[in-house]
Design a protein around this motif. Structure first.
Motif, PDB file in Angstrom:
ATOM      1  N   SER A 177       0.829  -1.214   0.000  1.00  0.00           N
ATOM      2  CA  SER A 177       0.000   0.000   0.000  1.00  0.00           C
ATOM      3  C   SER A 177       0.858   1.256   0.000  1.00  0.00           C
ATOM      4  N   SER A 178       1.965   1.230   0.732  1.00  0.00           N
ATOM      5  CA  SER A 178       2.873   2.382   0.751  1.00  0.00           C
ATOM      6  C   SER A 178       3.569   2.539  -0.594  1.00  0.00           C
ATOM      7  N   LEU A 179       3.973   1.421  -1.192  1.00  0.00           N
ATOM      8  CA  LEU A 179       4.580   1.466  -2.522  1.00  0.00           C
ATOM      9  C   LEU A 179       3.606   2.065  -3.537  1.00  0.00           C
ATOM     10  N   PHE A 180       2.340   1.651  -3.423  1.00  0.00           N
ATOM     11  CA  PHE A 180       1.328   2.163  -4.349  1.00  0.00           C
ATOM     12  C   PHE A 180       1.135   3.663  -4.156  1.00  0.00           C
ATOM     13  N   TRP A 181       0.952   4.110  -2.906  1.00  0.00           N
ATOM     14  CA  TRP A 181       0.717   5.523  -2.635  1.00  0.00           C
ATOM     15  C   TRP A 181       1.931   6.361  -3.062  1.00  0.00           C
ATOM     16  N   ARG A 182       3.106   5.847  -2.791  1.00  0.00           N
ATOM     17  CA  ARG A 182       4.353   6.537  -3.151  1.00  0.00           C
ATOM     18  C   ARG A 182       4.425   6.801  -4.649  1.00  0.00           C
ATOM     19  N   SER A 183       4.057   5.821  -5.469  1.00  0.00           N
ATOM     20  CA  SER A 183       4.086   6.001  -6.923  1.00  0.00           C
ATOM     21  C   SER A 183       2.826   6.682  -7.445  1.00  0.00           C
ATOM     22  N   PHE A 184       1.718   6.503  -6.736  1.00  0.00           N
ATOM     23  CA  PHE A 184       0.465   7.148  -7.139  1.00  0.00           C
ATOM     24  C   PHE A 184       0.595   8.669  -7.083  1.00  0.00           C
ATOM     25  N   THR A 185       1.453   9.165  -6.170  1.00  0.00           N
ATOM     26  CA  THR A 185       1.687  10.607  -6.097  1.00  0.00           C
ATOM     27  C   THR A 185       2.295  11.120  -7.405  1.00  0.00           C
ATOM     28  N   HIS A 186       3.079  10.278  -8.092  1.00  0.00           N
ATOM     29  CA  HIS A 186       3.609  10.655  -9.415  1.00  0.00           C
ATOM     30  C   HIS A 186       2.464  10.895 -10.398  1.00  0.00           C
ATOM     31  N   LEU A 187       1.510   9.961 -10.399  1.00  0.00           N
ATOM     32  CA  LEU A 187       0.385  10.066 -11.337  1.00  0.00           C
ATOM     33  C   LEU A 187      -0.440  11.315 -11.050  1.00  0.00           C
ATOM     34  N   ILE A 188      -0.652  11.602  -9.760  1.00  0.00           N
ATOM     35  CA  ILE A 188      -1.447  12.774  -9.367  1.00  0.00           C
ATOM     36  C   ILE A 188      -0.722  14.059  -9.740  1.00  0.00           C
ATOM     37  N   GLY A 189       0.561  14.111  -9.414  1.00  0.00           N
ATOM     38  CA  GLY A 189       1.318  15.343  -9.625  1.00  0.00           C
ATOM     39  C   GLY A 189       1.805  15.560 -11.039  1.00  0.00           C
ATOM     40  N   GLY A 190       1.843  14.491 -11.842  1.00  0.00           N
ATOM     41  CA  GLY A 190       2.411  14.594 -13.183  1.00  0.00           C
ATOM     42  C   GLY A 190       1.768  15.651 -14.048  1.00  0.00           C
ATOM     43  N   MET A 191       0.459  15.601 -14.193  1.00  0.00           N
ATOM     44  CA  MET A 191      -0.244  16.579 -15.012  1.00  0.00           C
ATOM     45  C   MET A 191      -0.564  17.846 -14.236  1.00  0.00           C
ATOM     46  N   GLY A 192      -0.436  17.775 -12.907  1.00  0.00           N
ATOM     47  CA  GLY A 192      -0.728  18.935 -12.068  1.00  0.00           C
ATOM     48  C   GLY A 192      -1.977  18.697 -11.239  1.00  0.00           C
ATOM     49  N   VAL A 193      -1.857  18.863  -9.934  1.00  0.00           N
ATOM     50  CA  VAL A 193      -2.983  18.582  -9.048  1.00  0.00           C
ATOM     51  C   VAL A 193      -4.134  19.556  -9.286  1.00  0.00           C
ATOM     52  N   LEU A 194      -3.811  20.801  -9.639  1.00  0.00           N
ATOM     53  CA  LEU A 194      -4.881  21.778  -9.851  1.00  0.00           C
ATOM     54  C   LEU A 194      -5.486  21.673 -11.247  1.00  0.00           C
ATOM     55  N   VAL A 195      -4.703  21.159 -12.196  1.00  0.00           N
ATOM     56  CA  VAL A 195      -5.283  20.865 -13.507  1.00  0.00           C
ATOM     57  C   VAL A 195      -6.305  19.741 -13.341  1.00  0.00           C
ATOM     58  N   PHE A 196      -5.977  18.780 -12.473  1.00  0.00           N
ATOM     59  CA  PHE A 196      -6.918  17.702 -12.170  1.00  0.00           C
ATOM     60  C   PHE A 196      -8.172  18.267 -11.504  1.00  0.00           C
ATOM     61  N   ALA A 197      -7.971  19.177 -10.560  1.00  0.00           N
ATOM     62  CA  ALA A 197      -9.118  19.777  -9.876  1.00  0.00           C
ATOM     63  C   ALA A 197     -10.000  20.524 -10.863  1.00  0.00           C
ATOM     64  N   LEU A 198      -9.384  21.217 -11.790  1.00  0.00           N
ATOM     65  CA  LEU A 198     -10.146  21.945 -12.798  1.00  0.00           C
ATOM     66  C   LEU A 198     -10.924  20.985 -13.695  1.00  0.00           C
ATOM     67  N   ALA A 199     -10.337  19.817 -13.941  1.00  0.00           N
ATOM     68  CA  ALA A 199     -11.001  18.825 -14.790  1.00  0.00           C
ATOM     69  C   ALA A 199     -12.253  18.269 -14.130  1.00  0.00           C
ATOM     70  N   VAL A 200     -12.245  18.140 -12.802  1.00  0.00           N
ATOM     71  CA  VAL A 200     -13.382  17.541 -12.105  1.00  0.00           C
ATOM     72  C   VAL A 200     -14.294  18.587 -11.463  1.00  0.00           C
ATOM     73  N   LEU A 201     -13.873  19.855 -11.491  1.00  0.00           N
ATOM     74  CA  LEU A 201     -14.703  20.928 -10.940  1.00  0.00           C
ATOM     75  C   LEU A 201     -14.941  21.976 -12.030  1.00  0.00           C
ATOM     76  N   PRO A 202     -15.667  21.614 -13.068  1.00  0.00           N
ATOM     77  CA  PRO A 202     -15.822  22.524 -14.210  1.00  0.00           C
ATOM     78  C   PRO A 202     -16.520  23.835 -13.890  1.00  0.00           C
ATOM     79  N   HIS A 203     -17.283  23.918 -12.801  1.00  0.00           N
ATOM     80  CA  HIS A 203     -17.987  25.160 -12.497  1.00  0.00           C
ATOM     81  C   HIS A 203     -17.039  26.267 -12.052  1.00  0.00           C
ATOM     82  N   MET A 204     -15.765  25.927 -11.852  1.00  0.00           N
ATOM     83  CA  MET A 204     -14.776  26.919 -11.461  1.00  0.00           C
ATOM     84  C   MET A 204     -14.146  27.591 -12.683  1.00  0.00           C
ATOM     85  N   GLU A 205     -14.699  27.324 -13.846  1.00  0.00           N
ATOM     86  CA  GLU A 205     -14.129  27.765 -15.131  1.00  0.00           C
ATOM     87  C   GLU A 205     -13.610  29.196 -15.140  1.00  0.00           C
TER      88      GLU A 205
END
Length: 483
Positions: free
Chosen positions: A126-154
């Motif tokens: 689980s720690s190995l997964f979370w450790r690498s999962f942070t790469h996936l989250i941060g790769g494109m940008g955490v706020l770009v992700f937020a913008l993708a799932v919160l479109p009303h903030m356009e």
């Protein structure tokens, strides 16, 4: 400063973070780990979610955001996520030291890949997964992700996306920012799934394939093996990873153009040509020199291809200890550390577009001096570069050098070796991970003092956000009320 809106967006992001923490809980349950692992992620998810709820309980009356708020939101979000993302490691005992856990998590979210762990294989699944999962989250940008799932903030998020998306320019691929973010993430996830499938078919166990695909997607480089990719000793896996790193080191807008069948625009991309030229040139030069040593021609090409693609895209995977290579080959790798990936990619570094424009500017200055009466202009991507853009790039380089020098001075107080201290700063500031000397691919950052681990953690975030957001966050008067 619109403080209520800043707090509101940070709160929404913390709520998203709380939901993402349930993924490692599922992994822990699948592998039937000790209850402390699932509880550690659950507790942090609940705490993060509650804080996020308190921040978003009351919607701000004034929702206007300006560039200043955008920079502050981006900076604070990465600091907050790195801190709370580190807590599960401390609670479950896999990384008992909070400073070490913050360093490891910051390295994950910023897709740096530097590690304080001497024995990665001792971590729970689980720690190995979370450790690498942070790469996936941060790769494109955490706020770009937020913008993708919160479109009303356009309407409020253009300054946020400008502050977080790497590169000298920012542009939407479609008219709406939220739609642009969604398209980017669809491409991002699709390519990640393709890499997972390819690695699995090449003989890598499924869990291993997922972990390494996350590292490729975010160009981060966390592995679940102490020897990174070398223990697999599989040429097919190395080729898949190498191609994957090149793909994620390129500008994602090009993939959108390809999907919409604008192939001519893709092939006309000048930055893409520079990117492939830098990669190809470095591979050829290193292959030639390694072939003159104990390496055979095939082995030289194999290791130079993988190492160059890994370092140039700022991923940090390794198949060979390039610390032992001849000085010329190591210098080539050092140069590629600073160049980095293309603008709009998940890679770090100065960015290919900036380097290309700086090179063109240097040649234009030579022409101006040689032919004073001749009108010389700098062109890039088939357009003349305005003086404002050239000034912005030059200013960025000046700030980059100043901050780099300050961090290097702090690190040199502890590391009495120029190669090691310089490459440690270069590897963290450019979000690569492994460097040379005592921080080579076969080593870790565990010996650094807590103070320098925090310094390097901050430098990772500065490098990922291209310096200015962090400097603005700590600048005097930033929190004063707007006149």
């Amino acid at each position: 400063m619109n403080k209520p809106m800043v707090a509101y967006i940070i709160g929404r992001l913390m709520q998203i973070k709380a939901l993402l923490l349930f993924f490692p809980i599922v992994v822990s349950l699948i592998y039937r780990e000790s209850i402390r692992y699932s509880l550690s992620f659950l507790v942090v998810a609940l705490v993060t979610g509650i804080i996020g709820y308190l921040f978003t309980k009351k919607q701000p009356v004034v929702k206007n955001l300006y560039a200043k708020e955008g920079f502050v939101i981006v900076s604070l979000s990465w600091i907050v996520l790195s801190f709370f993302g580190a807590l599960p490691f401390v609670l479950n005992g896999d990384i008992p030291s909070l400073t070490d856990a913050i360093f490891e998590t910051t390295s994950g979210f910023t897709t740096t890949g530097a590690s304080i762990l001497d024995d990665v294989e001792a971590l729970s699944r689980s720690s190995l997964f979370w450790r690498s999962f942070t790469h996936l989250i941060g790769g494109m940008g955490v706020l770009v992700f937020a913008l993708a799932v919160l479109p009303h903030m356009e309407s409020e998020t253009v300054h946020i996306m400008k502050a977080e998306v790497p590169g000298p320019t920012f542009g939407k691929i479609v008219s709406k920012l939220s739609k642009s973010a969604q398209i980017l993430y669809y491409i991002y996830i699709l390519f990640t799934i393709i890499v997972i499938a390819a690695l699995f078919l090449a003989g890598m166990p499924l869990f291993d394939a997922i972990i390494h695909a996350f590292g490729v997607a975010g160009t981060g480089g966390f592995s679940m093996r102490n020897g990174s990719i070398a223990p697999y000793d599989n040429v097919v896996i190395e080729v898949i990873l190498g191609i994957g790193m090149l793909v994620f080191g390129a500008n994602f807008n090009l993939y959108f153009l390809a999907l919409t069948r604008h192939f001519k625009e893709v092939f006309k991309s000048e930055e893409l040509k520079w990117y492939l030229g830098f990669v190809g040139g470095a591979i050829i030069l290193i292959t030639v020199q390694l072939s003159m040593t104990t390496y055979g021609h095939r082995e030289a090409l194999r290791h130079s291809f993988f190492s160059v693609t890994s370092i140039m895209t700022t991923t940090g995977f390794s198949t060979d200890n390039f610390n032992t290579w001849p000085l010329f080959s190591r210098m080539i790798l050092l140069f590629t550390m600073f160049i980095g990936g293309m603008a709009g990619s998940t890679g770090g570094g100065i960015k290919v577009s900036r380097v290309a424009i700086l090179i063109k500017t240097a040649f234009s200055e030579l022409q101006r001096n040689a032919y004073p009466n001749r009108l010389v202009s700098v062109h890039f991507e088939h357009k003349a570069i305005e003086g404002k853009m050239l000034k912005a790039i030059a200013n960025y380089l000046i700030v980059y050098i100043m901050v780099f020098a300050c961090v290097l001075l702090l690190i040199s107080l502890e590391v009495d070796d120029f190669t090691s201290s310089f490459s440690a700063v270069a590897a963290n500031f450019n979000n690569i991970g492994p460097g040379f000397g005592v921080v080579g691919p076969d080593s870790s950052y565990s010996f650094f003092s807590p103070l320098n681990k925090i310094v390097l953690s901050i430098s990772m975030i500065m490098g990922r956000l291209e310096i200015l957001p962090i400097l603005i966050l700590f600048s005097p008067g930033i929190w004063r009320k707007r006149a």
